[in-house]
Design an enzyme around this catalytic site. Sequence first.
Site, mmCIF file in Angstrom:
data_model
loop_
_atom_site.group_PDB
_atom_site.id
_atom_site.type_symbol
_atom_site.label_atom_id
_atom_site.label_comp_id
_atom_site.label_asym_id
_atom_site.label_seq_id
_atom_site.Cartn_x
_atom_site.Cartn_y
_atom_site.Cartn_z
ATOM 1 N N HIS A 1 0.821 -1.215 0.000
ATOM 2 C CA HIS A 1 0.000 0.000 0.000
ATOM 3 C C HIS A 1 0.850 1.257 0.000
ATOM 4 C CE1 HIS A 1 0.434 -0.689 4.457
ATOM 5 N NE2 HIS A 1 0.548 0.636 4.487
ATOM 6 N N GLN B 1 -3.953 3.437 1.333
ATOM 7 C CA GLN B 1 -4.356 3.429 2.738
ATOM 8 C C GLN B 1 -4.505 4.890 3.182
ATOM 9 O OE1 GLN B 1 -1.358 2.659 5.863
ATOM 10 N NE2 GLN B 1 -2.642 0.925 6.442
HETATM 11 C C1 MC0 Z 1 8.977 11.495 10.384
HETATM 12 N N1 MC0 Z 1 9.918 11.787 9.484
HETATM 13 C C2 MC0 Z 1 9.533 11.370 8.282
HETATM 14 C C3 MC0 Z 1 8.247 10.789 8.490
HETATM 15 N N2 MC0 Z 1 7.941 10.876 9.799
HETATM 16 N N3 MC0 Z 1 10.114 11.423 7.090
HETATM 17 C C4 MC0 Z 1 9.432 10.902 6.038
HETATM 18 N N4 MC0 Z 1 8.203 10.348 6.157
HETATM 19 C C5 MC0 Z 1 7.577 10.282 7.361
HETATM 20 N N5 MC0 Z 1 6.388 9.741 7.448
HETATM 21 C C6 MC0 Z 1 11.187 12.494 9.728
HETATM 22 C C7 MC0 Z 1 10.926 13.843 10.396
HETATM 23 O O1 MC0 Z 1 10.652 14.818 9.443
HETATM 24 C C8 MC0 Z 1 12.209 14.083 11.131
HETATM 25 O O2 MC0 Z 1 13.174 14.605 10.256
HETATM 26 C C9 MC0 Z 1 12.646 12.681 11.541
HETATM 27 O O3 MC0 Z 1 11.979 11.767 10.661
HETATM 28 C C10 MC0 Z 1 12.247 12.362 12.979
HETATM 29 O O4 MC0 Z 1 10.844 12.537 13.069
HETATM 30 P P1 MC0 Z 1 10.044 13.153 14.291
HETATM 31 O O5 MC0 Z 1 8.885 13.867 13.783
HETATM 32 O O6 MC0 Z 1 10.986 13.846 15.211
HETATM 33 O O7 MC0 Z 1 9.411 11.941 15.003
HETATM 34 P P2 MC0 Z 1 9.977 10.679 15.737
HETATM 35 O O8 MC0 Z 1 11.448 10.513 15.624
HETATM 36 O O9 MC0 Z 1 9.379 10.692 17.083
HETATM 37 O O10 MC0 Z 1 9.268 9.553 14.856
HETATM 38 C C11 MC0 Z 1 9.574 9.304 13.529
HETATM 39 C C12 MC0 Z 1 9.316 7.827 13.248
HETATM 40 C C13 MC0 Z 1 7.841 7.565 13.644
HETATM 41 C C14 MC0 Z 1 9.557 7.522 11.782
HETATM 42 C C15 MC0 Z 1 10.261 6.976 14.114
HETATM 43 O O11 MC0 Z 1 6.981 8.358 12.828
HETATM 44 C C16 MC0 Z 1 7.422 6.137 13.549
HETATM 45 O O12 MC0 Z 1 7.661 5.328 14.445
HETATM 46 N N6 MC0 Z 1 6.712 5.754 12.447
HETATM 47 C C17 MC0 Z 1 6.259 4.366 12.254
HETATM 48 C C18 MC0 Z 1 4.838 4.176 12.684
HETATM 49 C C19 MC0 Z 1 3.857 5.013 11.899
HETATM 50 O O13 MC0 Z 1 4.185 5.945 11.195
HETATM 51 N N7 MC0 Z 1 2.530 4.658 12.065
HETATM 52 C C20 MC0 Z 1 1.448 5.311 11.364
HETATM 53 C C21 MC0 Z 1 0.956 4.462 10.239
HETATM 54 P P3 MC0 Z 1 13.989 15.934 10.594
HETATM 55 O O14 MC0 Z 1 14.844 16.160 9.389
HETATM 56 O O15 MC0 Z 1 12.961 16.994 10.845
HETATM 57 O O16 MC0 Z 1 14.775 15.566 11.822
HETATM 58 S S1 MC0 Z 1 0.172 3.023 10.869
HETATM 59 C C22 MC0 Z 1 0.003 1.993 9.567
HETATM 60 O O17 MC0 Z 1 0.368 2.326 8.489
HETATM 61 C C23 MC0 Z 1 -0.603 0.631 9.877
HETATM 62 C C24 MC0 Z 1 -1.920 0.774 10.544
HETATM 63 C C25 MC0 Z 1 -0.699 -0.278 8.658
HETATM 64 O O18 MC0 Z 1 -0.119 -0.003 7.607
HETATM 65 O O19 MC0 Z 1 -1.336 -1.342 8.749
#
Ligand code: MC0
Length: 144
Positions: free
Chosen positions: A7, A60
Amino acid sequence: MLTRIDHIGIACFDLDKTVEFYRATYGFEVFHSEVNEEQGVREAMLKINDTGDGGASYLQLLEPTREDSTVAKWLAKNGEGVHHIAFGTADVDGDAADIKSKGVRVLYDEPRIGSMGSRITFLHPKDCGGVLTELVTSATTTEH
Ligand code: MC0
């Protein structure tokens, strides 16, 4: 082995409005919807096509359910748009371990539950050229 695009995750402020945009503009219908409390999202899966490995590809649509969710944080910073891509695999554990051995941060020690009972993990966007990347093993399809 990654065998398909499972997705593309699109973050939005208003799920119902966004579902209606995709229906009215492209004719895509909601295949499945659910709330994932752990991830803090309400989501709609729009099936685009079946794939040759017995799986399928979806859009999604994701609306945050709480202020401290990753999607709410991302929306506040970037506004609506493409939030992540997800690759389908028959073996999320094996592929995550293999990718980790190449120096990419895998965000979960063990896969968690994703859409439609799938098992999912994420790769850090900073190790993937700015693209938040998810690996998915579907619960219902037989992939080989
Ligand atoms: C954050 N960053 C991204 C991003 N989210 N870059 C690209 N795409 C994204 N979606 C970047 C920020 O801009 C920042 O960069 C750096 O990563 C750190 O981000 P933060 O905002 O300080 O946040 P953190 O470190 O607390 O978390 C980022 C992280 C988190 C990726 C670890 O979003 C995460 O754990 N994501 C995985 C879970 C998720 O997203 N779930 C939702 C979909 P700079 O340069 O500003 O430092 S759930 C889903 O999809 C399920 C239900 C499914 O598919 O079945």
